[in-house]
Design an enzyme around this catalytic site. Structure first.
Site, PDB file in Angstrom:
ATOM      1  N   HIS A   8       0.874  -1.183   0.000  1.00 43.77           N
ATOM      2  CA  HIS A   8       0.000   0.000   0.000  1.00 43.77           C
ATOM      3  C   HIS A   8       0.911   1.234   0.000  1.00 43.77           C
ATOM      4  O   HIS A   8       0.987   1.978   0.977  1.00 43.77           O
ATOM      5  CB  HIS A   8      -0.901  -0.025   1.234  1.00 43.77           C
ATOM      6  CG  HIS A   8      -2.100   0.879   1.125  1.00 43.77           C
ATOM      7  ND1 HIS A   8      -2.354   1.650   0.013  1.00 43.77           N
ATOM      8  CD2 HIS A   8      -3.118   1.123   1.999  1.00 43.77           C
ATOM      9  CE1 HIS A   8      -3.474   2.336   0.219  1.00 43.77           C
ATOM     10  NE2 HIS A   8      -3.955   2.033   1.402  1.00 43.77           N
ATOM     11  N   GLN A  23      -0.309   4.836   0.910  1.00 44.17           N
ATOM     12  CA  GLN A  23      -0.541   4.984   2.347  1.00 44.17           C
ATOM     13  C   GLN A  23       0.773   5.320   3.052  1.00 44.17           C
ATOM     14  O   GLN A  23       0.845   6.264   3.848  1.00 44.17           O
ATOM     15  CB  GLN A  23      -1.124   3.674   2.900  1.00 44.17           C
ATOM     16  CG  GLN A  23      -1.414   3.715   4.386  1.00 44.17           C
ATOM     17  CD  GLN A  23      -2.543   4.674   4.733  1.00 44.17           C
ATOM     18  OE1 GLN A  23      -3.582   4.653   4.101  1.00 44.17           O
ATOM     19  NE2 GLN A  23      -2.336   5.518   5.724  1.00 44.17           N
ATOM     20  N   CYS A  49      -3.779   3.318   9.511  1.00 40.98           N
ATOM     21  CA  CYS A  49      -4.145   3.716   8.134  1.00 40.98           C
ATOM     22  C   CYS A  49      -5.646   3.925   7.987  1.00 40.98           C
ATOM     23  O   CYS A  49      -6.083   4.654   7.100  1.00 40.98           O
ATOM     24  CB  CYS A  49      -3.668   2.660   7.147  1.00 40.98           C
ATOM     25  SG  CYS A  49      -4.272   1.006   7.540  1.00 40.98           S
ATOM     26  N   ARG A  67      -3.030  11.750   2.769  1.00 40.94           N
ATOM     27  CA  ARG A  67      -3.247  10.900   1.587  1.00 40.94           C
ATOM     28  C   ARG A  67      -3.536  11.798   0.369  1.00 40.94           C
ATOM     29  O   ARG A  67      -3.164  11.472  -0.745  1.00 40.94           O
ATOM     30  CB  ARG A  67      -4.424   9.944   1.831  1.00 40.94           C
ATOM     31  CG  ARG A  67      -4.164   8.829   2.852  1.00 40.94           C
ATOM     32  CD  ARG A  67      -3.094   7.877   2.371  1.00 40.94           C
ATOM     33  NE  ARG A  67      -3.389   7.384   1.038  1.00 40.94           N
ATOM     34  CZ  ARG A  67      -4.171   6.337   0.760  1.00 40.94           C
ATOM     35  NH1 ARG A  67      -4.692   5.641   1.744  1.00 40.94           N
ATOM     36  NH2 ARG A  67      -4.392   5.952  -0.490  1.00 40.94           N
TER      37      ARG A  67
HETATM   38  N1  NVA Z   1      -4.518  -3.915   5.560  1.00 39.64           N
HETATM   39  C1  NVA Z   1      -5.772  -3.281   5.239  1.00 39.64           C
HETATM   40  C2  NVA Z   1      -5.552  -1.870   4.820  1.00 39.64           C
HETATM   41  C3  NVA Z   1      -6.789  -1.092   4.467  1.00 39.64           C
HETATM   42  C4  NVA Z   1      -6.482   0.289   4.007  1.00 39.64           C
HETATM   43  C5  NVA Z   1      -6.475  -4.075   4.140  1.00 39.64           C
HETATM   44  O1  NVA Z   1      -5.794  -4.473   3.183  1.00 39.64           O
HETATM   45  O2  NVA Z   1      -7.681  -4.282   4.239  1.00 39.64           O
HETATM   46  N1   CP Z   2      -6.323   3.757   4.305  1.00 38.15           N
HETATM   47  C1   CP Z   2      -6.996   3.468   3.178  1.00 38.15           C
HETATM   48  O1   CP Z   2      -6.450   3.107   2.145  1.00 38.15           O
HETATM   49  O2   CP Z   2      -8.360   3.632   3.308  1.00 38.15           O
HETATM   50  P1   CP Z   2      -9.435   3.148   2.249  1.00 38.15           P
HETATM   51  O3   CP Z   2      -9.428   1.647   2.242  1.00 38.15           O
HETATM   52  O4   CP Z   2     -10.735   3.695   2.770  1.00 38.15           O
HETATM   53  O5   CP Z   2      -9.079   3.682   0.905  1.00 38.15           O
END
Ligand code: NVA
Ligand code: CP
Length: 327
Positions: free
Chosen positions: A131, A134, A266, A294
């Protein structure tokens, strides 16, 4: 920088430049000339989502619009990446219409394949392994609160997941020490560690994987956690609740960190599960800075890929101001 698909391919210098650009763009947004600034005019950018999103979708849509471009968002049931149509057919079609593809996918390989086959830049908006957008916003948040990144210690408590991988990669590039405490069997992937250790050797950062949250948090400048069950792993929820039971961030755990340490997440958060409401809403929490950042970091990535001259201008702006201050 051709894509922002994986931090493996983003150099230390490029990552630092993105941070500086995002920081400068944040200051610029509060200025008077911001509304007239349209470097992405006449550019359309597509956002593909295989999973739900609040922050990523809204910040990218706002970022593209504020920079004068046109966002087109397609949700989980619309494209059928690799199902209705092959990934390369989707990317080659899109490359004829839009200037950039932002994609949130289940498999990390899908974003890499988009990047391999598209003739326009591809941005990773979260996969099961990374990610990066993020992490960029998070390191900006840490920098704003602490005034530096090099030599700080970030403790990550929980799953060695996508967010954890991107934080490890970013920490290694910024010279930030990172300690990860996770249950046995939920450690970050070896490939990411190997790559990050190469960057860490150059910046002097340390990367430590352990199983004791209390030990990881001791004396840390920032404490980070994320959900125990990421999107796509829902069938493991019960098993994970048991495995992660000792990994909740609460006030007692935060008290082990350095005085003045910040708390990061996050989002979305499961209150009372990986973190207590008291910590999430407490004075150490920087979660809304992270969410705001973000937006600025999305703009920095878009400019670096679509208007590199503009990106360079903003990244130098901050450096010049800092140099003036030093004098
Ligand atoms: N680790 C989490 C992050 C969400 C922004 C997921 O992948 O669901
Ligand atoms: N932190 C983040 O990526 O949030 P969303 O899943 O809401 O985009």
């Amino acid at each position: 920088m051709k894509h922002f698909a994986t931090l493996v391919d983003v150099s230390q210098a490029d990552f630092e430049r993105l941070l500086r650009t995002a920081h400068a763009l944040k200051a610029f947004r509060s200025g008077r000339t911001h509304a007239d600034y349209r470097p992405l005019q006449n550019m359309s950018v597509v956002l593909l989502f295989e999973k739900p999103s609040l922050r990523t979708r809204v910040t990218f849509e706002v970022a593209i619009s504020e920079l004068g471009g046109h966002p087109i968002c397609l949700g989980p049931d619309e494209v059928g990446l690799g199902k209705r149509e092959s990934v390369s057919d989707v990317s080659r079609n899109l490359s004829r219409w839009v200037r950039c593809i932002v994609a949130r996918t289940f498999k990390h390989g899908t974003v890499l394949e988009l990047a391999r086959t598209a003739s326009v830049p591809v941005i990773n908006a979260l996969t099961d392994l990374e990610h990066p957008c993020q992490a960029l916003g998070d390191f900006l948040s840490i920098f704003e609160r602490k005034g530096r990144l090099k030599g700080l210690t970030l403790a990550f408590v929980g799953d060695g997941n996508n967010v954890c991988h991107s934080l490890i990669q970013s920490a290694a590039k910024c010279g930030t020490n990172i300690r990860v405490a996770c249950p046995k069997g939920y450690e970050p992937a070896g490939d990411f560690l190997k790559q990050a250790r190469r960057d860490a050797d150059a910046t002097g950062a340390s990367i430590t994987i352990m199983h004791d949250p209390s030990e990881a948090v001791r004396g840390a400048d920032a404490v980070y956690t994320d959900v125990w069950t990421s999107m796509g792993f829902e069938e493991e929820t019960e098993k994970r609740r048991k495995a992660f039971a000792g990994y909740r961030v609460d006030a007692a755990l935060m008290a082990r960190a350095r005085p003045g340490a910040i708390f990061l997440h996050c989002l979305p958060a499961h209150r009372g599960e990986e973190v207590t409401g008291e910590v999430l809403d407490g004075p150490a929490s920087a979660i809304l800075d992270q969410a705001e950042n973000r937006l600025h970091s999305a703009k920095a990535v878009l400019l670096a890929l679509l208007a590199p001259g503009e990106s360079l201008k903003f990244s130098k702006l901050k450096q010049r101001k800092a140099a003036r201050k030093r004098k």
